[in-house]
Design a protein around this motif. Structure first.
Motif, PDB file in Angstrom:
ATOM      1  N   ASN A 366       7.109   5.739   0.507  1.00 51.51           N
ATOM      2  CA  ASN A 366       6.388   4.629   0.728  1.00 51.51           C
ATOM      3  C   ASN A 366       6.220   4.619   2.193  1.00 51.51           C
ATOM      4  OD1 ASN A 366       6.802   1.616   1.570  1.00 51.51           O
ATOM      5  ND2 ASN A 366       6.453   1.573  -0.656  1.00 51.51           N
ATOM      6  N   LYS A 370       3.048   4.479   4.872  1.00 51.14           N
ATOM      7  CA  LYS A 370       2.910   3.434   5.799  1.00 51.14           C
ATOM      8  C   LYS A 370       2.470   4.016   6.917  1.00 51.14           C
ATOM      9  CE  LYS A 370       5.667  -0.142   3.924  1.00 51.14           C
ATOM     10  NZ  LYS A 370       7.306  -0.764   3.844  1.00 51.14           N
ATOM     11  N   GLU A 376      -3.552   6.583  11.007  1.00 53.53           N
ATOM     12  CA  GLU A 376      -4.983   6.519  10.711  1.00 53.53           C
ATOM     13  C   GLU A 376      -5.638   5.373  11.321  1.00 53.53           C
ATOM     14  OE1 GLU A 376      -4.361   8.827   6.381  1.00 53.53           O
ATOM     15  OE2 GLU A 376      -4.966   6.671   6.363  1.00 53.53           O
ATOM     16  N   MET A 377      -5.069   4.196  11.094  1.00 53.37           N
ATOM     17  CA  MET A 377      -5.401   2.935  11.523  1.00 53.37           C
ATOM     18  C   MET A 377      -5.703   3.327  13.226  1.00 53.37           C
ATOM     19  SD  MET A 377      -3.799  -0.621  11.483  1.00 53.37           S
ATOM     20  CE  MET A 377      -2.683  -0.705  13.098  1.00 53.37           C
ATOM     21  N   GLN A 381      -9.427   3.124  15.009  1.00 61.52           N
ATOM     22  CA  GLN A 381      -9.628   2.229  15.940  1.00 61.52           C
ATOM     23  C   GLN A 381     -10.115   2.879  17.373  1.00 61.52           C
ATOM     24  OE1 GLN A 381      -6.214  -0.306  16.463  1.00 61.52           O
ATOM     25  NE2 GLN A 381      -6.574  -1.488  14.468  1.00 61.52           N
TER      26      GLN A 381
ATOM     27  N   THR B  81      -4.787   8.006   3.393  1.00 62.43           N
ATOM     28  CA  THR B  81      -3.955   7.155   2.525  1.00 62.43           C
ATOM     29  C   THR B  81      -4.857   6.104   1.709  1.00 62.43           C
ATOM     30  OG1 THR B  81      -3.558   5.542   4.120  1.00 62.43           O
ATOM     31  CG2 THR B  81      -1.945   7.283   4.044  1.00 62.43           C
ATOM     32  N   GLU B  82      -4.176   5.591   0.845  1.00 56.87           N
ATOM     33  CA  GLU B  82      -4.947   4.589   0.038  1.00 56.87           C
ATOM     34  C   GLU B  82      -5.267   3.463   0.720  1.00 56.87           C
ATOM     35  OE1 GLU B  82      -2.172   6.327  -0.675  1.00 56.87           O
ATOM     36  OE2 GLU B  82      -0.771   5.300  -2.055  1.00 56.87           O
ATOM     37  N   ILE B  83      -4.363   3.029   1.797  1.00 57.00           N
ATOM     38  CA  ILE B  83      -4.751   1.876   2.656  1.00 57.00           C
ATOM     39  C   ILE B  83      -5.960   2.162   3.329  1.00 57.00           C
ATOM     40  CG2 ILE B  83      -3.763   0.595   4.691  1.00 57.00           C
ATOM     41  CD1 ILE B  83      -0.846   1.049   3.647  1.00 57.00           C
ATOM     42  N   THR B  84      -6.205   3.413   3.873  1.00 51.95           N
ATOM     43  CA  THR B  84      -7.238   3.294   4.716  1.00 51.95           C
ATOM     44  C   THR B  84      -8.629   3.497   3.889  1.00 51.95           C
ATOM     45  OG1 THR B  84      -5.900   4.602   6.294  1.00 51.95           O
ATOM     46  CG2 THR B  84      -8.345   4.882   6.605  1.00 51.95           C
ATOM     47  N   LEU B 118     -12.625  -2.639  10.570  1.00 50.22           N
ATOM     48  CA  LEU B 118     -11.443  -1.660  10.805  1.00 50.22           C
ATOM     49  C   LEU B 118     -10.168  -2.415  10.418  1.00 50.22           C
ATOM     50  CD1 LEU B 118     -12.447  -0.134  14.004  1.00 50.22           C
ATOM     51  CD2 LEU B 118     -13.229   0.603  11.833  1.00 50.22           C
ATOM     52  N   VAL B 119      -9.477  -1.318  10.050  1.00 46.33           N
ATOM     53  CA  VAL B 119      -8.013  -1.907   9.582  1.00 46.33           C
ATOM     54  C   VAL B 119      -7.241  -2.469  10.818  1.00 46.33           C
ATOM     55  CG1 VAL B 119      -5.884  -1.335   8.593  1.00 46.33           C
ATOM     56  CG2 VAL B 119      -7.719  -0.144   7.498  1.00 46.33           C
ATOM     57  N   ALA B 120      -6.901  -3.667  10.626  1.00 41.83           N
ATOM     58  CA  ALA B 120      -6.168  -4.339  11.787  1.00 41.83           C
ATOM     59  C   ALA B 120      -4.715  -4.405  11.659  1.00 41.83           C
ATOM     60  CB  ALA B 120      -6.676  -5.682  11.990  1.00 41.83           C
ATOM     61  N   ARG B 121      -4.168  -4.524  10.305  1.00 43.46           N
ATOM     62  CA  ARG B 121      -2.954  -4.531   9.933  1.00 43.46           C
ATOM     63  C   ARG B 121      -2.526  -4.458   8.389  1.00 43.46           C
ATOM     64  NH1 ARG B 121      -3.493  -8.602  13.380  1.00 43.46           N
ATOM     65  NH2 ARG B 121      -3.610 -10.704  12.458  1.00 43.46           N
ATOM     66  N   PHE B 122      -1.472  -4.066   7.920  1.00 46.64           N
ATOM     67  CA  PHE B 122      -1.526  -4.047   6.646  1.00 46.64           C
ATOM     68  C   PHE B 122       0.031  -4.240   6.142  1.00 46.64           C
ATOM     69  CE2 PHE B 122      -0.927   0.185   8.265  1.00 46.64           C
ATOM     70  CZ  PHE B 122       0.413   0.505   7.763  1.00 46.64           C
ATOM     71  N   MET B 124       2.814  -3.581   2.602  1.00 48.33           N
ATOM     72  CA  MET B 124       2.861  -2.744   1.434  1.00 48.33           C
ATOM     73  C   MET B 124       4.134  -3.090   0.728  1.00 48.33           C
ATOM     74  SD  MET B 124       2.551   1.451   1.209  1.00 48.33           S
ATOM     75  CE  MET B 124       2.508   2.004  -0.149  1.00 48.33           C
ATOM     76  N   ASN B 125       3.974  -3.100  -0.629  1.00 45.42           N
ATOM     77  CA  ASN B 125       5.421  -3.353  -1.297  1.00 45.42           C
ATOM     78  C   ASN B 125       6.470  -2.254  -0.906  1.00 45.42           C
ATOM     79  OD1 ASN B 125       4.249  -1.532  -3.021  1.00 45.42           O
ATOM     80  ND2 ASN B 125       5.571  -2.016  -4.457  1.00 45.42           N
ATOM     81  N   ASP B 126       7.590  -2.818  -0.698  1.00 41.38           N
ATOM     82  CA  ASP B 126       8.677  -1.732  -0.251  1.00 41.38           C
ATOM     83  C   ASP B 126       9.423  -0.990  -0.768  1.00 41.38           C
ATOM     84  OD1 ASP B 126       9.660  -4.235   2.403  1.00 41.38           O
ATOM     85  OD2 ASP B 126       8.563  -2.391   2.638  1.00 41.38           O
ATOM     86  N   ARG B 127      10.130  -1.378  -1.957  1.00 41.95           N
ATOM     87  CA  ARG B 127      11.034  -0.552  -2.563  1.00 41.95           C
ATOM     88  C   ARG B 127      10.973  -0.607  -3.978  1.00 41.95           C
ATOM     89  NH1 ARG B 127      13.649  -3.403   0.703  1.00 41.95           N
ATOM     90  NH2 ARG B 127      13.876  -2.013   2.177  1.00 41.95           N
ATOM     91  N   GLY B 205       1.135 -13.202   3.608  1.00 43.89           N
ATOM     92  CA  GLY B 205       1.735 -14.123   4.672  1.00 43.89           C
ATOM     93  C   GLY B 205       2.168 -13.036   5.751  1.00 43.89           C
ATOM     94  N   ARG B 206       2.450 -11.570   5.587  1.00 41.92           N
ATOM     95  CA  ARG B 206       2.916 -10.897   6.510  1.00 41.92           C
ATOM     96  C   ARG B 206       1.697 -10.407   7.485  1.00 41.92           C
ATOM     97  NH1 ARG B 206       6.789  -7.110   3.020  1.00 41.92           N
ATOM     98  NH2 ARG B 206       6.128  -5.614   4.284  1.00 41.92           N
TER      99      ARG B 206
END
Ligand code: SF4
Lengths: 389, 302
Positions: A366, A370, A376-377, A381, B81-84, B118-122, B124-127, B205-206
């Motif tokens: 995890n 992150k 990558e972000m 940018q 990554t899947e986020i990007t 563009l991704v500014a912030r993200f 993700m569930n932690d654990r 919220g984060r």
């Protein structure tokens, strides 16, 4: 060079084995201290070996029953070390408090192992009051008297001055390494820097200084500009070291950690004691109340320094493109400060990523996702800005 | 022959493949559900996609992989990554998107996009599996309802019940005791979806709520998850066609960037992609049907 780094790594990874072997070899006493503000120069001046009690990676067993699970990993670990009889080699533990959890841990140690010599002195938490210096001097004098009584020795001014100069040299040498690393002159991984600092917390300082000089002389320096893909500043993790695997993971994800304010990092070596001040106790007290000028500490009260503003400047000064905050789960002082750090970095549009760490382990995959996404972000940018320019 | 690029999203429970041609037209998209990080799933999705596209393996010159198992694919030229990738894919599907909610099998992410996409912030569930597809899967089993039916069942409820356990295993125990108390399945299922929604709202919220919000990932197809999330966020979610393949589409778009930034001429080592694809697809355990599920083709042009 590797052999020196190996020595640092060994002492950092097995700190207590190192201390026990040193005690046996030199026939000296070892006095434990708890982080982060105890002036260990005072212990050194008695001839004993000062040892900063470290968090150990072992699972918390008997100590778990003595502490609430919502205490930070460091305090739960040290209580467990005491209840598991792992700290018996220390002749005493002396500390100055800096947070409720640390104080509670000391109380639990006292109650569950009354035979442990554990003494505590309260350094003033508020650093900018007109009486802060005087109060700190008074506390340190009491602390010296207490230590003299515990160890049955007399601490002379001359011995203190010598210890201050040895510690200053240690700090300076480590800061030199930091500076060479910031500029890209040398390549040391963050986990190697951690070994260097952590070993300094448990090794005899003169020996450590000699090894540092050897290391610096043997390091290959480069004049080429730093070539990191994404430079990162790492902040947080008070009192104890983040697991080196986390630092390695960050660097394996395409980032280079170029600077930090970790306790087992730059925070530990940030502030020298002014050897020009005649009275060494006053010199130590002065260093204490000026610490925040160099690296702000969220456990101290200081209306003149904001950690978040300092961090923004620090990230900029070292040429980092982002901040990774390593937040120890249940570390109240850091919990209190983090929302302001987050807000300041968002306001200033400086990328930042928070990773919460736990004594019992973190989900590394995890964390990897992150950190990779964060890198990558930053790259995307940066590329977009280059196209726009 | 046109060059093509491949985006593979190797998720924890599904594999998704998107093929784009060199002009950025989507020529195939395929989803295969084969269970935990399975090579078989990737093979099925690849076979389905190639069948749909009607192209030779040799036409593929760039591969980008993403998702939980992204590093397990040696056919990939690079991993992202899947986020990007979800951010890129979602923005391609819904250009005005400012926030992406992706609830996948193993994790959930909320990604804030800046004005230029563009991704500014993200976040993700932690654990743990709280708020993920896995959570739904475990609880569908506990109430003995098929995963694909649980959304519709939940929406039949006139009431909900709070599921307080964060952990999927504890939540399962909680659900079992609710069943033992005689609570109707639908009500429990509504509570399960409400629980997913409240975890996701915490992530939103984060990073901050920015409309318009796009939802991607497998859970976007669950009508109750969308309903409760919309209720909790007090906003409409955009669920684009191809929500589930957003990550693979993002990966394919990055592969297209790579192709465009390099020469379009076939490189010497392009044959390596073909060889690796052949090797991967030549596994003796050929599965049929080739593609677990064919997505409605996305009409996207990059
Ligand atoms: S400052 Fe944080 S890490 Fe240190 S003892 Fe207190 S709670 Fe624990």
């Amino acid at each position: 060079m590797n052999t020196v780094l190996d020595k640092f790594a060994q002492a950092a990874q097995r700190p207590y084995e190192h201390v026990k072997a040193w005690k046996q070899e030199r026939g000296v006493k070892a006095v434990g201290t708890l982080p982060m503000h105890f002036p260990a120069e005072i212990i050194h001046a008695t001839g004993a070996l000062p040892v900063i009690v470290q968090e150990m990676p072992d699972a918390i067993t008997s100590g778990g029953g003595a502490m609430y699970p919502f205490f930070c990993g460091y305090t739960r670990s040290i209580v467990d070390q005491v209840t598991e009889d792992q700290l018996g080699f220390l002749d005493a533990i002396m500390f100055t408090d800096h947070c409720v959890q640390l104080l509670s841990a000391a109380d639990v140690i006292r109650i569950s192992r009354p035979e442990t010599t554990i003494h505590f002195h309260q350094l003033i938490a508020s650093l900018r009051q007109p009486w802060s210096l005087e109060s700190s001097v008074k506390t340190l004098r009491e602390l010296v008297a207490d230590l003299e009584e515990v160890l049955g020795v007399v601490v002379t001014e001359e011995a203190l001055r010598h210890s201050i100069s040895v510690f200053n040299e240690n700090r300076r040498l480590i800061r030199d390494l930091y500076q060479m690393r910031r500029t890209g002159q040398i390549q040391l991984r963050a986990s190697q820097m951690q070994h260097i600092v952590k070993s300094s917390m448990v090794m005899d300082k003169e020996t450590h200084n000699a090894l540092l000089r050897e290391l610096i002389a043997s390091l290959k320096t480069s004049t080429a500009p730093r070539s990191d893909e994404v430079a990162i500043f790492v902040s947080g993790h008070l009192c104890h070291a983040p697991r080196p695997e986390i630092l390695d993971l960050i660097e394996d994800c395409g980032a280079t950690i170029v600077d930090d304010d970790l306790y087992t990092g730059y925070r530990y070596v940030s502030t020298d004691v002014d050897a020009g001040i005649g009275d060494p106790i006053v010199a130590l007290a002065t260093a204490y109340i000026r610490k925040n000028d160099n690296v702000p500490c969220p456990t101290r009260i200081d209306p003149e320094v904001d950690w978040e503003e300092w961090l923004l400047g620090a990230v900029d000064r070292c040429g980092a493109q982002g901040l990774v905050v390593l937040l120890v789960k249940f570390c109240e002082p850091h919990y209190f400060a983090y929302p302001r750090i987050k807000a300041a970095f968002e306001r200033n549009e400086v990328p930042h990523l928070m990773i919460e760490t736990e004594h019992d382990g973190v989900a590394m995959e995890n964390v990897r996702t992150k950190v990779e996404s964060f890198v990558e972000m930053i790259k995307v940018q940066r590329a977009a800005r280059a196209v726009a320019a | 022959m046109k060059s093509h690029v491949l985006g593979i999203d190797f998720g924890s429970t599904t594999a998704k493949v998107v093929i784009l041609d060199e002009d950025g037209n989507t020529v195939a998209s395929c989803v295969s559900q084969k269970g935990a990080v399975s090579d078989e799933g990737v093979r099925a999705a690849l076979r389905g996609a190639f069948e749909q596209a009607g192209i030779d393996l040799s036409a593929v010159v760039r591969v980008v992989s993403t998702g939980y198992g992204r590093r397990m694919l040696d056919i990939a030229d690079r991993t992202i990554t899947e986020i990007t990738c979800h951010a890129r894919g979602a923005r391609a599907l819904v250009p005005e998107a400012r926030l992406v909610i992706d609830i996948g099998g193993q994790d959930s992410k909320v990604i804030a996009l800046d004005r230029s996409g563009l991704v500014a912030r993200f976040a993700m569930n932690d654990r743990c599996a709280a708020g993920t597809g896995k959570f739904l899967e475990v609880l569908a089993r506990a109430v003995n309802v098929e995963l694909e039916d649980m959304g519709a069942e939940a929406l039949k409820a006139e009431d909900t019940v709070a599921i307080t356990s964060m952990c999927a295993t504890f939540a399962e125990t909680e659900v079992i005791s609710l069943l033992a108390e005689g609570r109707p399945k639908q009500v429990i299922l509504a509570g399960v979806h409400q629980s997913i929604a409240s975890r996701t709202v915490g992530l939103v919220g984060r990073v901050g709520k920015h409309d318009p919000i796009v939802m991607t990932g497998g859970v976007a197809q669950n009508i109750a998850a969308v309903h409760f999330l919309e209720k909790a966020l007090e906003t409409r979610l955009i669920i684009p066609t191809g929500a589930q393949i957003a990550g693979a589409l993002g990966a394919a778009l990055f592969a297209l960037d790579d192709l465009r930034s390099a020469s379009k001429v076939k490189r010497d080592d392009d044959d390596a992609v073909e060889a690796k694809l052949e090797q991967l697809l030549a596994d003796p355990q050929r599965c049929t049907p080739a593609c677990g599920k064919k997505e409605t083709p996305v009409t996207f042009k990059g």
